[in-house]
Design an enzyme around this catalytic site. Structure first.
Site, mmCIF file in Angstrom:
data_model
loop_
_atom_site.group_PDB
_atom_site.id
_atom_site.type_symbol
_atom_site.label_atom_id
_atom_site.label_comp_id
_atom_site.label_asym_id
_atom_site.label_seq_id
_atom_site.Cartn_x
_atom_site.Cartn_y
_atom_site.Cartn_z
ATOM 1 N N HIS A 14 41.408 35.011 32.833
ATOM 2 C CA HIS A 14 41.526 36.008 33.903
ATOM 3 C C HIS A 14 40.500 37.123 33.736
ATOM 4 O O HIS A 14 40.427 37.754 32.691
ATOM 5 C CB HIS A 14 42.928 36.621 33.904
ATOM 6 N N ASP A 16 38.782 40.358 36.334
ATOM 7 C CA ASP A 16 38.903 41.032 37.627
ATOM 8 C C ASP A 16 37.609 41.684 38.099
ATOM 9 O O ASP A 16 37.640 42.607 38.921
ATOM 10 C CB ASP A 16 39.998 42.102 37.554
ATOM 11 N N GLU A 109 45.273 35.282 42.600
ATOM 12 C CA GLU A 109 46.263 36.083 41.873
ATOM 13 C C GLU A 109 47.339 36.619 42.812
ATOM 14 O O GLU A 109 47.292 37.748 43.257
ATOM 15 C CB GLU A 109 45.583 37.235 41.131
ATOM 16 N N HIS A 136 52.340 38.612 42.483
ATOM 17 C CA HIS A 136 51.685 39.710 41.775
ATOM 18 C C HIS A 136 52.766 40.753 41.528
ATOM 19 O O HIS A 136 53.857 40.421 41.071
ATOM 20 C CB HIS A 136 50.470 40.233 42.543
ATOM 21 N N HIS A 177 52.960 37.515 35.932
ATOM 22 C CA HIS A 177 53.473 38.413 36.980
ATOM 23 C C HIS A 177 54.818 37.978 37.556
ATOM 24 O O HIS A 177 55.406 38.731 38.344
ATOM 25 C CB HIS A 177 52.480 38.593 38.135
ATOM 26 N N HIS A 198 47.414 35.404 32.065
ATOM 27 C CA HIS A 198 47.145 36.658 31.346
ATOM 28 C C HIS A 198 48.456 37.387 31.066
ATOM 29 O O HIS A 198 48.816 38.339 31.720
ATOM 30 C CB HIS A 198 46.146 37.544 32.088
ATOM 31 N N ASP A 306 41.896 39.653 30.996
ATOM 32 C CA ASP A 306 42.064 40.641 32.072
ATOM 33 C C ASP A 306 40.986 41.727 31.997
ATOM 34 O O ASP A 306 41.206 42.875 32.396
ATOM 35 C CB ASP A 306 43.453 41.277 32.072
#
Length: 379
Positions: A14, A16, A109, A136, A177, A198, A306
């Site tokens: 993961h 971002d 995600e 999420h 999540h 993650h 992440d």
């Protein structure tokens, strides 16, 4: 250590960066945690790039923004053919990494990205989606989030069908999540092993985003992989208390701005500036990898940093060139070369291959489902 990571190859679950670039950050901004030269220096051979969009968006806007984020990723790959290549299979990942490029895969995600449409889900698959994170931070109309209202008790009937269609497409079901009930039910429903892209171990840092021990055991029994995150508030022991304070403030701000998600995001960004949260170290991350190894087994742990999805990272793992430091720490704890390569990426490659095998069987046996949420859930 770099030679070992490149041989594995190292695959991160993961990152971002795309969201940061969408917010107007310059790709050359040195305060970003990710760039292509540093990925090479860190030994990265494969990357799931998150095409995250906020989970409080209306369904149509969430779908559109997800497609825009996917387009941005595909454009990044096209503009860097010497560094990146889109991977569609485990064999692709190994071939691309061996050629010295980063095998790039798409991580969608949050189930809000499909707009409660199985057709949208399949279109994303055609664009190269590697996994679907079922939720999420908010519940979807068909699945409970770890930090949502838990209004469904886990997965609805439509949620179960989403899992089946993810299996049929050959993607990975990602349970980071999600609520505990969603985790357990999705593992039971899925015909292929699941991942946590993650997440870390709740026994060491008591936050809902982490994985409880009974679910770690389930992941081990069913062949999945928990990709341990580096986010300090998810790995430091003090993260549990920080998380409680954060979500109390988030609920207060949401109540104050019930119809203005942008105002909520602005207020919470300011709160984060004033409350940076706990710090962490490479050793803290290694503790979580050790715990997942102990409970689920060495074949069921991976890496999901992440990077660029949190304000800070642990000391020694501040950005993408830092992976070797983590693996040196694991080696000092008695992880042998074979175990290090499993953690780096070989466990995940096994899961991807099993998802491919299951998908071929399901496509041969069943047509694509066109069921709607109204038909399955009476919504």
């Amino acid at each position: 250590m770099l030679d070992l990571l490149r041989a594995a190859p190292l695959i991160d679950g993961h990152n971002d960066l795309l969201w940061e670039l969408r917010q107007g950050r310059d790709p050359a901004d040195p305060t970003l945690m990710t760039d292509l030269p540093r990925m090479a220096a860190g030994g990265v051979g494969g990357q799931f790039w998150s095409v995250y969009v906020p989970s409080d968006l209306p369904a149509d806007r969430a779908v559109t923004m997800t497609l825009e984020q996917t387009d941005a990723l595909l454009d990044m790959v096209r503009r860097n053919p010497d560094r990146l290549e889109l991977a569609w299979s485990a064999d692709d990942v190994e071939r691309i990494a061996a050629a010295g490029r980063v095998a790039s895969m798409i991580g969608v995600e949050g189930g809000h990205a499909i707009g409660a449409s199985l057709g949208t889900l399949r279109v994303l698959a055609e664009l190269g989606m590697g996994y679907l994170t079922l939720t999420h931070n908010d519940d979807t109309p068909w699945a409970d989030s770890a930090t949502g209202e838990h209004s469904h008790g886990g997965l609805t009937g439509f949620g179960e069908e989403v899992v089946h269609q993810v299996n049929r497409c050959g993607w990975l079901v990602d349970l980071s999540h999600t609520s505990d009930d969603t985790m357990r039910q999705a593992i039971e429903v899925s015909e292929a092993p699941v991942i946590f892209s993650h997440s870390s171990a709740r026994a060491l840092c008591d936050v809902p985003r982490n994985v409880p021990d009974d679910v770690l055991e389930l992941v081990g029994r069913t062949g999945g992989v928990v990709m341990v995150t580096f986010v300090p508030s998810f790995v430091a022991a003090a993260g549990g208390e920080f998380n409680q304070v954060f979500w109390a403030e988030a609920r207060r701000v949401r109540a104050e701005h019930p119809d203005d998600p942008e105002a909520v995001r602005t207020a919470m960004d300011a709160w984060f500036e004033a409350h940076p949260g706990p710090s962490a170290t490479v050793s803290d991350v290694a503790d979580h990898i050790d715990h997942v190894r102990e409970v689920a087994g060495i074949n069921h742990v991976g890496i999901g940093s992440d990077f660029d999805g949190a304000p800070t990272m642990p000391e020694g793992l501040e950005e993408v060139s830092g992976y070797p430091a983590l693996f040196e720490e694991l080696a000092s704890r008695g992880f042998g070369d074979e175990d290090l390569m499993k953690v780096a990426g070989r466990n995940l490659l096994r899961v991807i291959r099993e998802a491919e095998r299951v998908a071929a069987q399901l496509r041969a046996a069943h047509p694509a489902s066109n069921a709607t949420i109204e038909q399955l859930d009476g919504a």
